[in-house]
Every structure is written in structure tokens, then in C-alpha cells.
Design a protein around this motif. Structure first.
Motif, mmCIF file in Angstrom:
data_model
loop_
_atom_site.group_PDB
_atom_site.id
_atom_site.type_symbol
_atom_site.label_atom_id
_atom_site.label_comp_id
_atom_site.label_asym_id
_atom_site.label_seq_id
_atom_site.Cartn_x
_atom_site.Cartn_y
_atom_site.Cartn_z
ATOM 1 N N GLY A 30 0.805 -1.212 0.000
ATOM 2 C CA GLY A 30 0.000 0.000 0.000
ATOM 3 C C GLY A 30 0.839 1.263 0.000
ATOM 4 N N ARG A 31 2.075 1.143 0.437
ATOM 5 C CA ARG A 31 2.976 2.309 0.479
ATOM 6 C C ARG A 31 3.160 2.951 -0.894
ATOM 7 N NH1 ARG A 31 9.429 1.681 1.259
ATOM 8 N NH2 ARG A 31 9.986 3.788 0.605
ATOM 9 N N ILE A 32 3.035 2.175 -1.971
ATOM 10 C CA ILE A 32 3.265 2.764 -3.297
ATOM 11 C C ILE A 32 2.137 3.712 -3.693
ATOM 12 C CG2 ILE A 32 4.640 0.780 -4.024
ATOM 13 C CD1 ILE A 32 2.342 -0.042 -5.847
ATOM 14 N N TYR A 33 1.024 3.706 -2.937
ATOM 15 C CA TYR A 33 -0.048 4.676 -3.161
ATOM 16 C C TYR A 33 0.114 5.938 -2.309
ATOM 17 C CZ TYR A 33 -2.929 0.768 -5.047
ATOM 18 O OH TYR A 33 -3.436 -0.286 -5.753
ATOM 19 N N THR A 34 0.916 5.848 -1.240
ATOM 20 C CA THR A 34 0.873 6.901 -0.218
ATOM 21 C C THR A 34 2.203 7.604 0.041
ATOM 22 O OG1 THR A 34 1.309 5.298 1.550
ATOM 23 C CG2 THR A 34 -1.003 5.700 0.969
ATOM 24 N N ASP A 35 3.301 7.082 -0.453
ATOM 25 C CA ASP A 35 4.622 7.622 -0.135
ATOM 26 C C ASP A 35 5.009 8.711 -1.139
ATOM 27 O OD1 ASP A 35 7.361 8.096 0.195
ATOM 28 O OD2 ASP A 35 7.724 6.055 0.900
ATOM 29 N N PRO A 36 5.129 9.978 -0.704
ATOM 30 C CA PRO A 36 5.486 11.061 -1.638
ATOM 31 C C PRO A 36 6.847 10.857 -2.306
ATOM 32 C CG PRO A 36 4.647 11.956 0.430
ATOM 33 C CD PRO A 36 4.864 10.484 0.652
ATOM 34 N N ASP A 37 7.772 10.210 -1.593
ATOM 35 C CA ASP A 37 9.096 9.984 -2.189
ATOM 36 C C ASP A 37 8.997 9.002 -3.355
ATOM 37 O OD1 ASP A 37 10.296 11.700 -0.380
ATOM 38 O OD2 ASP A 37 10.745 10.099 1.054
ATOM 39 N N ILE A 38 8.162 7.981 -3.222
ATOM 40 C CA ILE A 38 7.965 7.044 -4.322
ATOM 41 C C ILE A 38 7.316 7.761 -5.501
ATOM 42 C CG2 ILE A 38 6.608 5.032 -5.065
ATOM 43 C CD1 ILE A 38 7.229 3.754 -2.388
#
Length: 436
Positions: A30-38
Motif C-alpha cells: 500500500g505504500r506505493i499509493y501513499t509515499d510522496p518519495d515514491i
């Protein structure tokens, strides 16, 4: 606390994993939806490194036609010059950086900066500078043209890229091409053209929408109200959930195609036995009165709902049944969507009634007050909100993994409700993000 390692990602390490490691064959973090750095890495590694759809040639019908849009987060102007050549120009004056064009589309002889009136031709060449004596011996005017992006087209579909060294567009499209050719047949024997556009935003990550266009699983659930609002023939046409001939295929390079109405995959393949829907009887009468022959009328009416397929082109455009759906990432949790309606580029007496009917169909589902898009948008918003919770829990893309087969063409293939198309997109995402 961690989740079962056979099911998810360990909470203790989820923020330490490299972006490419956040995508597995059957799940993504789910981090790939929420991480600004990604998100920043996606802009650099994907949207600035591949072909991005910018226009259809019908949007640039004559010399001086232009359209303003974006390649990733770079504002651009797509133009047709007086020789008929198409250019994609960065929408930024070479003097002090002001944007040159704020109109979405139109007709122009060139572009003049509103700040200091530097003027440029349709090909981006610097044409004039006010009070030029101040630049004598200071600047070579020939070196101050607008930045021009590499631009190529296939069958009227125009793409641009910030990467001058990228593979040719046709190589990138690969096995998409025959399906794009079929999609472009929906003009009923005439070329297709853009007949209307609307834009909207949703509060979610761009990949949520990319997934949606290849997600047949949600259709009868999310779109129950739409199914109840149409006639029985249309509802039956889209009852693909239990049709074994309805498939989704991985076409390579992140692209995929989902066949919801297999009998309309190629609109030229018509044995004449399929009855025309009774709801179009008034349209048939209008076309007959306009002098259209029986074969032309049949092609136009069978094309009313498009091709019955969703063709997903990684990363930003879908050739979706009867319209283009274009996405533009704005931030990690904001995405602009553009729905572009299509119709035949035919004589007015033929095109008029057909375009009117196609616009009503488009509005009924894709329009801002339609039965489809508002429901989809709610779902996309909810995915973004839910993804904020428990980042160690994955987003599952494993449906149909064990019943996937390889078609004779080499395409991984499963049922249209399966997530083969999503896995195709994420394999490309992983490949492009591997150097992040």
C-alpha cells in the motif's frame, strides 16, 4: 507488530524496502499509493522516461491547431505547423519561464509570452523579441527556441517523451497495435474524431485508476445502478462475468487488453445475424432519411458502444470501449482524469445523429452526472483512504493467477474478471523503478 509473512510485508521493514521490492507477483505494498518519495521517483523513472499519450490527430485538424496538456508534470503544447508537422513544445518561455498558453485548445499563428512578448512559431522557433538591441552580442536568437519533445504517432494516436534515447514508439506499443487498429474501427467505416472532453480530479494515486480500466471484477458490483438504468439488450451485452470467452491479456510493456464483449472485438467481423438494438430504431430512421445505405447504417449502429474492449496502455491512457481515458498524476494522492468522447468523422448528415447519440451514451456512463464515473471515483477515493492504514498489509492482485494460460501469441491470458492486466502493469512499474 508484523503481519503473517506469508501474507504481507513486515511492518518493521516496509519503509526500508526499495521501491521495486514493494511489488511482488501477486501483491503490492500500500505504500506505493501513499509515499510522496515514491511518487517523485515515479515521475523521474516512468513519466519522464517513457512514451506519454498527448493527443489524437483529430484534435489538431489544420495548420495552427493546438492543444495544451502535460507529459508527466511538464506542461506542453501540441501543435500542427503550416507544413502539417506535429510538435510537442514545452509550455515555458525561454526568457523568464512564464507559461505561453493557458487555453486547452484552439487555433493560433504562434505563441507570444504575456510577460515580455517574446514570440514563437508553431514549430517552437523564436520569431521576435521586443527592443532587440539589448541582446546584440549577448544572445544567439537561433539557440533560444522552445524546448521540443520527441514526438511520434501511431494510427493518429500521438505520444511524446522527455527521453530522446527511448525506443521507437511502435516498438514500445508492440502487440498493442492490432488492438488499437480494431479500436479505431468504431467510426463505422469513417475515421474517428474527438467530439467532446471533460476533466475531473479524484483524491487518490494514479495507479488506482490505472488498475480500474483493466478490472472487470468490479463492474457488476460498482455499476449496479447503471446496469439497472439501461435496456435489457445493453445489460446482456455486458454480462461478461460468466462468459468464458471474455478474457484479459498481458500484451507486454505493461499494456493489456480486456474483452468484455468478445463478439465486438473486431467490428468488421460481422456475419449479419446480430440484431440491432431496438433502442436505436429512431437513429436508423434518421440515417435512412439522410441517404445512408444499409451496410453503413449497420456498421454505425453496431459501433455505438465502441469495441467492447478496454485497451490499457502503460502508463497513462486507455482506449476504453468508446472513449479515451487519460490520467495525469498531480501528487501522490491527487490525479486528473480526462474522458474523451469519440465519433465518426463523416458527412454532417451522417455524423450529426450518430454523434448526438454517442454523446448521450457517453454522458450516461462517463459523464459527471452519469451512472458510472461517480461510482468509480468513490471507489478510487476509498482505496486511497484505506491504503493509509496498516502499511504492512498488501494490496492483492492475485485473482486468476492459477488459471492464467498463455495464448498462441504468447500473451498471458485469464478471465476478464482476473487481475492479469494489473500484474502486467506492475511488472512494468517494477522494471522501470528498479533503478530508483
Amino acid at each position: 507488530m508484523t503481519t503473517d509473512p506469508t501474507f504481507g510485508f513486515e511492518a518493521a521493514t516496509i519503509h526500508e524496502l526499495a521501491p521495486a521490492d514493494l511489488v511482488q507477483e501477486d501483491r503490492v505494498a500500500g505504500r506505493i499509493y501513499t509515499d510522496p518519495d515514491i511518487f517523485e521517483l515515479e515521475m523521474a523513472n516512468i513519466f519522464e522516461k517513457t512514451w506519454i499519450w498527448v493527443a489524437h490527430e483529430s484534435e489538431l485538424p489544420r495548420a495552427g491547431s493546438f492543444k495544451s496538456t502535460y507529459v508527466g508534470r511538464t506542461p506542453v503544447i501540441v501543435t500542427r505547423d503550416r507544413k502539417g508537422n506535429i510538435h510537442t513544445l514545452v509550455n515555458r518561455c525561454r526568457h523568464r519561464g512564464a507559461s505561453l498558453c493557458e487555453q486547452r485548445s484552439g487555433q493560433a499563428n504562434g505563441f507570444t509570452c504575456p510577460y515580455h512578448a517574446w514570440s514563437y512559431g508553431l514549430d517552437g522557433q523564436l520569431r521576435g523579441i521586443p527592443y532587440p538591441e539589448g541582446y546584440e552580442g549577448v544572445m544567439d536568437k537561433s539557440q533560444m527556441s522552445l524546448k521540443k519533445l520527441r514526438t511520434e504517432s501511431y494510427a493518429g494516436l500521438i505520444f511524446a517523451t522527455l527521453d530522446d534515447d527511448i525506443e521507437p514508439l511502435e516498438d514500445f506499443l508492440g502487440d498493442v497495435r492490432p488492438w488499437a487498429d480494431r479500436f479505431l474501427k468504431q467510426g463505422g467505416g469513417y475515421p474517428i474524431k474527438v467530439i467532446g472532453t471533460h476533466r475531473f480530479k479524484f483524491h487518490g494515486n494514479w495507479k488506482i485508476q490505472l488498475e480500474n480500466t483493466t478490472d472487470g471484477y468490479h463492474f457488476p458490483i460498482v455499476h449496479r445502478s447503471w446496469m439497472a438504468s439501461v435496456d435489457a439488450e445493453t445489460a446482456d451485452m455486458l454480462a461478461f462475468m460468466t462468459d468464458p470467452e471474455s478474457t484479459v491479456q498481458d500484451l507486454g510493456n505493461g499494456h493489456s487488453v480486456m474483452h468484455m464483449v468478445p463478439e465486438h472485438m473486431d467490428l468488421d467481423a460481422d456475419d449479419g445475424t446480430e440484431p440491432l438494438q431496438p433502442r436505436f430504431a429512431p437513429l436508423v430512421a434518421e440515417l435512412e432519411a439522410a441517404g445512408a445505405d444499409e451496410a453503413t447504417i449497420r456498421r454505425l449502429v453496431r459501433s455505438m458502444h465502441g469495441t467492447g474492449s478496454n485497451l490499457n496502455l502503460f502508463p497513462n491512457v486507455s482506449l476504453s470501449s468508446a472513449f479515451f481515458r487519460v490520467l495525469r498524476p498531480v501528487s501522490v494522492d491527487e490525479t486528473v482524469i480526462e474522458h474523451i468522447a469519440l465519433g465518426p468523422d463523416a458527412p454532417p448528415e451522417i455524423a450529426g445523429p450518430v454523434i448526438r447519440e454517442r454523446l448521450r451514451i457517453h454522458e450516461h456512463f462517463q459523464g459527471p452526472f452519469g451512472f458510472g464515473t461517480p461510482d468509480d471515483s468513490e471507489g478510487w477515493d476509498r482505496v486511497q483512504r484505506g491504503a493509509q492504514a496498516a502499511p504492512e498489509m498488501p494490496i492483492m492482485v492475485n485473482r486468476g493467477l492459477k488459471r492464467e494460460v498463455v495464448a498462441p501469441e504468447g500473451w498471458p491470458t485469464a478471465h476478464s474478471t482476473d487481475e492479469t492486466g494489473m500484474r502486467a502493469a506492475y511488472r512494468m512499474w517494477k522494471r522501470m523503478m528498479s533503478n530508483a
